[in-house]
Design a protein around this motif. Structure first.
Motif, PDB file in Angstrom:
ATOM      1  N   PHE A  17       8.303   1.994   3.686  1.00  0.00           N
ATOM      2  CA  PHE A  17       7.669   2.581   4.207  1.00  0.00           C
ATOM      3  C   PHE A  17       7.080   3.628   3.914  1.00  0.00           C
ATOM      4  O   PHE A  17       6.833   4.197   3.347  1.00  0.00           O
ATOM      5  CB  PHE A  17       7.242   2.050   5.539  1.00  0.00           C
ATOM      6  N   TYR A  18       8.343   4.461   3.839  1.00  0.00           N
ATOM      7  CA  TYR A  18       8.553   5.944   3.591  1.00  0.00           C
ATOM      8  C   TYR A  18       7.890   6.297   2.160  1.00  0.00           C
ATOM      9  O   TYR A  18       7.071   7.269   1.819  1.00  0.00           O
ATOM     10  CB  TYR A  18       9.852   6.158   4.154  1.00  0.00           C
ATOM     11  N   LEU A  19       8.342   5.527   1.199  1.00  0.00           N
ATOM     12  CA  LEU A  19       8.114   5.237  -0.446  1.00  0.00           C
ATOM     13  C   LEU A  19       6.897   5.477  -0.567  1.00  0.00           C
ATOM     14  O   LEU A  19       6.057   5.976  -0.638  1.00  0.00           O
ATOM     15  CB  LEU A  19       8.778   4.367  -0.494  1.00  0.00           C
ATOM     16  N   GLU A  20       6.117   4.326  -0.001  1.00  0.00           N
ATOM     17  CA  GLU A  20       4.501   3.992  -0.575  1.00  0.00           C
ATOM     18  C   GLU A  20       3.519   5.264   0.187  1.00  0.00           C
ATOM     19  O   GLU A  20       2.691   5.688   0.326  1.00  0.00           O
ATOM     20  CB  GLU A  20       4.928   2.548   0.643  1.00  0.00           C
ATOM     21  N   LYS A  21       4.563   5.688   2.106  1.00  0.00           N
ATOM     22  CA  LYS A  21       3.313   6.505   2.657  1.00  0.00           C
ATOM     23  C   LYS A  21       3.661   7.959   1.520  1.00  0.00           C
ATOM     24  O   LYS A  21       2.448   8.206   1.731  1.00  0.00           O
ATOM     25  CB  LYS A  21       4.506   7.344   4.050  1.00  0.00           C
ATOM     26  N   ALA A  22       4.798   8.447   1.115  1.00  0.00           N
ATOM     27  CA  ALA A  22       4.389   9.397   0.393  1.00  0.00           C
ATOM     28  C   ALA A  22       3.544   8.818  -0.917  1.00  0.00           C
ATOM     29  O   ALA A  22       2.644  10.090  -1.461  1.00  0.00           O
ATOM     30  CB  ALA A  22       5.748   9.858  -0.760  1.00  0.00           C
ATOM     31  N   GLU A  23       3.293   7.560  -1.657  1.00  0.00           N
ATOM     32  CA  GLU A  23       2.984   7.884  -2.552  1.00  0.00           C
ATOM     33  C   GLU A  23       1.338   7.295  -2.606  1.00  0.00           C
ATOM     34  O   GLU A  23       0.579   8.235  -3.282  1.00  0.00           O
ATOM     35  CB  GLU A  23       3.306   6.064  -3.404  1.00  0.00           C
ATOM     36  N   LYS A  24       1.180   6.814  -1.167  1.00  0.00           N
ATOM     37  CA  LYS A  24      -0.787   6.892  -0.375  1.00  0.00           C
ATOM     38  C   LYS A  24      -0.917   8.502   0.075  1.00  0.00           C
ATOM     39  O   LYS A  24      -2.370   9.120  -0.461  1.00  0.00           O
ATOM     40  CB  LYS A  24      -0.468   6.224   0.678  1.00  0.00           C
ATOM     41  N   LEU A  25       0.024   9.479   0.655  1.00  0.00           N
ATOM     42  CA  LEU A  25      -0.492  10.556   0.647  1.00  0.00           C
ATOM     43  C   LEU A  25      -0.905  11.494  -0.117  1.00  0.00           C
ATOM     44  O   LEU A  25      -1.715  12.391  -0.819  1.00  0.00           O
ATOM     45  CB  LEU A  25       0.511  11.241   2.057  1.00  0.00           C
ATOM     46  N   GLU A  26       0.303  11.026  -1.243  1.00  0.00           N
ATOM     47  CA  GLU A  26       0.070  11.830  -2.431  1.00  0.00           C
ATOM     48  C   GLU A  26      -1.121  11.950  -3.068  1.00  0.00           C
ATOM     49  O   GLU A  26      -2.075  12.257  -3.549  1.00  0.00           O
ATOM     50  CB  GLU A  26       1.304  11.321  -3.760  1.00  0.00           C
ATOM     51  N   PHE A  27      -1.242  10.480  -3.840  1.00  0.00           N
ATOM     52  CA  PHE A  27      -3.098   9.796  -3.977  1.00  0.00           C
ATOM     53  C   PHE A  27      -4.118  10.165  -2.536  1.00  0.00           C
ATOM     54  O   PHE A  27      -5.364  11.021  -3.718  1.00  0.00           O
ATOM     55  CB  PHE A  27      -3.244   8.360  -3.368  1.00  0.00           C
ATOM     56  N   ILE A  28      -4.008  10.908  -1.639  1.00  0.00           N
ATOM     57  CA  ILE A  28      -5.145  11.080  -1.265  1.00  0.00           C
ATOM     58  C   ILE A  28      -5.279  12.550  -1.468  1.00  0.00           C
ATOM     59  O   ILE A  28      -5.854  13.825  -1.706  1.00  0.00           O
ATOM     60  CB  ILE A  28      -4.181  10.903   0.640  1.00  0.00           C
ATOM     61  N   LEU A  29      -4.327  13.257  -1.109  1.00  0.00           N
ATOM     62  CA  LEU A  29      -3.694  14.649  -1.623  1.00  0.00           C
ATOM     63  C   LEU A  29      -5.066  14.814  -2.852  1.00  0.00           C
ATOM     64  O   LEU A  29      -5.865  16.027  -3.203  1.00  0.00           O
ATOM     65  CB  LEU A  29      -3.121  15.761  -1.594  1.00  0.00           C
ATOM     66  N   LYS A  30      -4.313  13.627  -3.792  1.00  0.00           N
ATOM     67  CA  LYS A  30      -4.859  14.672  -5.554  1.00  0.00           C
ATOM     68  C   LYS A  30      -6.531  14.133  -5.250  1.00  0.00           C
ATOM     69  O   LYS A  30      -7.854  14.853  -5.506  1.00  0.00           O
ATOM     70  CB  LYS A  30      -4.775  13.388  -6.186  1.00  0.00           C
ATOM     71  N   GLU A  31      -7.148  12.655  -4.553  1.00  0.00           N
ATOM     72  CA  GLU A  31      -8.543  12.804  -4.241  1.00  0.00           C
ATOM     73  C   GLU A  31      -9.371  13.779  -4.091  1.00  0.00           C
ATOM     74  O   GLU A  31     -10.461  14.082  -4.034  1.00  0.00           O
ATOM     75  CB  GLU A  31      -8.724  11.600  -3.603  1.00  0.00           C
ATOM     76  N   GLU A  32      -8.763  14.634  -2.556  1.00  0.00           N
ATOM     77  CA  GLU A  32     -10.049  15.495  -1.973  1.00  0.00           C
ATOM     78  C   GLU A  32      -9.716  16.606  -2.486  1.00  0.00           C
ATOM     79  O   GLU A  32     -10.375  17.440  -2.729  1.00  0.00           O
ATOM     80  CB  GLU A  32      -9.036  15.759  -0.684  1.00  0.00           C
ATOM     81  N   ILE A  33      -8.199  16.760  -3.590  1.00  0.00           N
ATOM     82  CA  ILE A  33      -8.904  17.699  -4.494  1.00  0.00           C
ATOM     83  C   ILE A  33      -9.750  17.918  -5.600  1.00  0.00           C
ATOM     84  O   ILE A  33     -10.717  18.474  -5.819  1.00  0.00           O
ATOM     85  CB  ILE A  33      -7.370  18.079  -5.245  1.00  0.00           C
ATOM     86  N   GLU A  34      -9.934  16.540  -6.082  1.00  0.00           N
ATOM     87  CA  GLU A  34     -10.861  16.192  -6.684  1.00  0.00           C
ATOM     88  C   GLU A  34     -12.047  16.441  -6.595  1.00  0.00           C
ATOM     89  O   GLU A  34     -13.328  17.374  -6.761  1.00  0.00           O
ATOM     90  CB  GLU A  34     -10.890  14.776  -7.531  1.00  0.00           C
ATOM     91  N   CYS A  35     -12.207  16.220  -5.468  1.00  0.00           N
ATOM     92  CA  CYS A  35     -13.697  15.827  -4.378  1.00  0.00           C
ATOM     93  C   CYS A  35     -14.298  17.347  -3.790  1.00  0.00           C
ATOM     94  O   CYS A  35     -15.490  16.481  -3.320  1.00  0.00           O
ATOM     95  CB  CYS A  35     -14.004  14.498  -3.482  1.00  0.00           C
ATOM     96  N   GLY A  36     -13.572  18.232  -3.572  1.00  0.00           N
ATOM     97  CA  GLY A  36     -13.748  19.682  -3.568  1.00  0.00           C
ATOM     98  C   GLY A  36     -14.105  19.800  -2.513  1.00  0.00           C
ATOM     99  O   GLY A  36     -14.596  20.437  -1.550  1.00  0.00           O
ATOM    100  N   VAL A  37     -13.514  18.514  -1.135  1.00  0.00           N
ATOM    101  CA  VAL A  37     -12.997  19.073   0.197  1.00  0.00           C
ATOM    102  C   VAL A  37     -11.726  18.858   0.468  1.00  0.00           C
ATOM    103  O   VAL A  37     -10.429  19.338   0.359  1.00  0.00           O
ATOM    104  CB  VAL A  37     -13.037  17.494   0.793  1.00  0.00           C
ATOM    105  N   THR A  38     -11.628  19.674   1.570  1.00  0.00           N
ATOM    106  CA  THR A  38     -10.958  20.494   1.874  1.00  0.00           C
ATOM    107  C   THR A  38      -9.576  19.467   3.232  1.00  0.00           C
ATOM    108  O   THR A  38      -9.670  18.851   3.315  1.00  0.00           O
ATOM    109  CB  THR A  38     -10.596  21.039   3.218  1.00  0.00           C
ATOM    110  N   PRO A  39      -8.542  19.602   1.899  1.00  0.00           N
ATOM    111  CA  PRO A  39      -7.119  18.627   1.960  1.00  0.00           C
ATOM    112  C   PRO A  39      -6.230  18.854   3.487  1.00  0.00           C
ATOM    113  O   PRO A  39      -6.829  19.657   3.856  1.00  0.00           O
ATOM    114  CB  PRO A  39      -6.258  19.628   0.943  1.00  0.00           C
ATOM    115  N   THR A  40      -6.498  17.737   3.598  1.00  0.00           N
ATOM    116  CA  THR A  40      -6.074  17.648   5.346  1.00  0.00           C
ATOM    117  C   THR A  40      -4.162  16.526   5.182  1.00  0.00           C
ATOM    118  O   THR A  40      -4.150  16.914   6.067  1.00  0.00           O
ATOM    119  CB  THR A  40      -6.935  15.936   5.420  1.00  0.00           C
ATOM    120  N   VAL A  41      -3.627  16.861   3.910  1.00  0.00           N
ATOM    121  CA  VAL A  41      -3.027  16.556   3.194  1.00  0.00           C
ATOM    122  C   VAL A  41      -1.705  17.257   3.212  1.00  0.00           C
ATOM    123  O   VAL A  41      -2.202  17.717   1.376  1.00  0.00           O
ATOM    124  CB  VAL A  41      -2.587  15.157   3.024  1.00  0.00           C
ATOM    125  N   THR A  42      -0.979  17.564   3.431  1.00  0.00           N
ATOM    126  CA  THR A  42      -0.026  18.903   2.425  1.00  0.00           C
ATOM    127  C   THR A  42       0.789  18.485   1.486  1.00  0.00           C
ATOM    128  O   THR A  42       1.543  17.254   1.703  1.00  0.00           O
ATOM    129  CB  THR A  42       0.289  20.223   3.530  1.00  0.00           C
TER     130      THR A  42
END
Length: 269
Positions: free
Chosen positions: A229-254
């Motif tokens: 679960f934690y490994l999958e969580k880390a992958e999804k958080l990394e994907f969310i951070l990448k998408e937010e940066i590409e879309c120019g949105v303020t990142p909600t994930v650090t």
């Protein structure tokens, strides 16, 4: 169908229903199916030191020792060897031998030279008498009177030890060490040893072990799922951070959140 055939059929059905000593089981699992066995504990004789808790004392009385109360006699010191020999334990009754041995055991615990009435001295005197009675009963196992006296004296000493334990626990431990005794308190539930009660406790322990093993297996499975679960969580958080940066949105994930998830996955074994 004849009456005899009907009776045989009913008897066969009853035998199939009633098993395990007459208990109604109807094919249910019994103690024999689980291989739970109980053997009656061996009976410990009253003359056995394990029954009273006496582990033995290294107290010996030599035949050449002087009888009790004559060790400091000045007249005996100046007497010839024949008189000294007559006052030795070798030429006295067995009672003098026991008295000298009892005084040596009392000397291990008495508080002062004139101590004759303290709890420690009385326990030591009873211990000496118990040792002598145990030896006597082992040599004369058919003497019932000696067995009764030994049993009563052992119970009396146990009551003294129980009181001393409640009054002064340090002195209680000290006297057990000095006299090499093992204190065996009375059980909380008095009663005779029976097969029925023992089988119930053994069966309960057997069932508890099965439950505990299943719980341990389930905990192991949950830990493995937690790591995934934690490994999958880390992958999804990394994907969310990448998408937010590409879309120019303020990142909600650090990145700290991603590293924390990976660290938790690494800590779980």
């Amino acid at each position: 169908m004849s009456l005899a055939s009907t009776c045989r059929l009913i008897g066969t059905k009853i035998n199939n229903i009633y098993k395990f000593g007459g208990y109604l089981s109807r094919g249910a699992a019994t103690i024999d199916d689980y291989k739970i066995k109980w053997t009656r504990p061996p009976r410990i004789l009253i003359s056995n030191p394990e029954q009273s808790g006496d582990m033995g004392l290294d107290i010996t009385v030599k035949p050449t020792e002087t009888k009790l109360y004559y060790q400091n006699s000045k007249e005996l010191e100046n007497a010839n060897d024949l008189v000294k020999k007559m006052f030795s334990v070798q030429f006295q009754s067995h009672k003098e031998f026991k008295n000298l041995k009892r005084e040596k055991i009392i000397a291990l615990v008495k508080r002062h030279m004139s101590d004759r009435g303290s709890a420690e001295v009385r326990i030591a005197a009873m211990t000496s008498e118990i040792h002598d009675l145990q030896e006597y009963v082992q040599e004369h196992p058919r003497n019932r009177k000696a067995k009764v006296v030994l049993k009563e004296l052992t119970e009396k000493r146990k009551r003294f030890l129980k009181l001393l334990r409640s009054w002064d626990y340090k002195r209680f431990e000290w006297i057990l060490e000095r006299l090499n005794l093992i204190y065996k308190p009375e059980p909380h539930k008095m009663g005779m040893v029976s097969r029925k009660d023992s089988l119930r406790r053994i069966t309960q322990n057997y069932c508890d072990d099965i439950i505990q093993k299943k719980l341990n297996q389930y905990k192991t499975e949950l830990k493995e799922q937690q790591k995934a679960f934690y490994l999958e969580k880390a992958e999804k958080l990394e994907f969310i951070l990448k998408e937010e940066i590409e879309c120019g949105v303020t990142p909600t994930v650090t990145k700290e959140d991603i590293e924390a998830a990976r660290k938790k996955a690494g800590l779980i074994e």
